[in-house]
Design a protein around this motif. Structure first.
Motif, PDB file in Angstrom:
ATOM      1  N   LEU A  30       0.826  -1.207   0.000  1.00  0.00           N
ATOM      2  CA  LEU A  30       0.000   0.000   0.000  1.00  0.00           C
ATOM      3  C   LEU A  30       0.860   1.256   0.000  1.00  0.00           C
ATOM      4  N   ASP A  31       1.932   1.242   0.785  1.00  0.00           N
ATOM      5  CA  ASP A  31       2.849   2.384   0.807  1.00  0.00           C
ATOM      6  C   ASP A  31       3.428   2.633  -0.581  1.00  0.00           C
ATOM      7  N   LEU A  32       3.808   1.556  -1.259  1.00  0.00           N
ATOM      8  CA  LEU A  32       4.340   1.678  -2.613  1.00  0.00           C
ATOM      9  C   LEU A  32       3.295   2.298  -3.541  1.00  0.00           C
ATOM     10  N   ALA A  33       2.091   1.766  -3.517  1.00  0.00           N
ATOM     11  CA  ALA A  33       1.033   2.257  -4.397  1.00  0.00           C
ATOM     12  C   ALA A  33       0.756   3.739  -4.167  1.00  0.00           C
ATOM     13  N   MET A  34       0.675   4.142  -2.912  1.00  0.00           N
ATOM     14  CA  MET A  34       0.377   5.540  -2.609  1.00  0.00           C
ATOM     15  C   MET A  34       1.556   6.449  -2.955  1.00  0.00           C
ATOM     16  N   THR A  35       2.775   5.971  -2.747  1.00  0.00           N
ATOM     17  CA  THR A  35       3.960   6.748  -3.114  1.00  0.00           C
ATOM     18  C   THR A  35       4.007   6.961  -4.617  1.00  0.00           C
ATOM     19  N   VAL A  36       3.752   5.902  -5.370  1.00  0.00           N
ATOM     20  CA  VAL A  36       3.746   6.008  -6.832  1.00  0.00           C
ATOM     21  C   VAL A  36       2.672   6.993  -7.282  1.00  0.00           C
ATOM     22  N   LYS A  37       1.478   6.863  -6.735  1.00  0.00           N
ATOM     23  CA  LYS A  37       0.376   7.764  -7.111  1.00  0.00           C
ATOM     24  C   LYS A  37       0.728   9.215  -6.795  1.00  0.00           C
ATOM     25  N   TYR A  38       1.297   9.435  -5.616  1.00  0.00           N
ATOM     26  CA  TYR A  38       1.638  10.790  -5.188  1.00  0.00           C
ATOM     27  C   TYR A  38       2.771  11.380  -6.029  1.00  0.00           C
ATOM     28  N   GLU A  39       3.824  10.600  -6.259  1.00  0.00           N
ATOM     29  CA  GLU A  39       5.008  11.122  -6.955  1.00  0.00           C
ATOM     30  C   GLU A  39       4.849  11.203  -8.466  1.00  0.00           C
ATOM     31  N   THR A  40       4.034  10.327  -9.055  1.00  0.00           N
ATOM     32  CA  THR A  40       3.944  10.290 -10.521  1.00  0.00           C
ATOM     33  C   THR A  40       2.551  10.605 -11.053  1.00  0.00           C
TER      34      THR A  40
END
Length: 120
Positions: A30-40
């Motif tokens: 989940l952290d990965l998914a949210m980081t990707v969504k936020y950064e890209t």
């Protein structure tokens, strides 16, 4: 962890790479998914299967089902590339086969195949 934004066929895809495991449990996924969504700003992720805990590929652990259900709930599409030939589990092979027939989760051999699956 490195997140590289790819643009293919007018589709943004996040290519995640790392020298270590990135997904080790549901929370890290989940952290990965949210980081990707936020950064890209994209909901499409490609990653090497080496960056995912081996436990994920043991279906009886429940890890894959739990993580992929979260990804689907959050509208995250993911293509995981790598060599799956070493797995002998029929349930895992069936799971991979069925996933590849869908539209959210793909298990493929190469990065190019992963890009292709997420740009269809």
């Amino acid at each position: 962890m490195k997140i590289e934004l790819l643009k293919e066929k007018n589709v943004d895809i996040a290519l995640v790479s790392s020298d270590e495991k990135v997904i080790v449990d549901t929370q890290s996924a989940l952290d990965l998914a949210m980081t990707v969504k936020y950064e890209t700003g994209t909901n499409k992720i490609i990653m090497d299967k080496r960056n995912i805990s081996d436990e994920f590929f043991i279906l009886s652990s429940g890890m894959a089902g739990e993580i992929l259900q979260k990804f689907i709930n959050y509208h995250i599409k993911i293509a995981i590339y790598g060599d799956y030939s070493g797995y002998t589990s029929k349930p895992l092979k069936d799971f991979i086969y069925e996933s590849n027939k869908g539209k959210d989760v793909f298990f493929v051999s190469t990065l190019d195949e992963a890009v292709d699956m997420l740009t269809r």
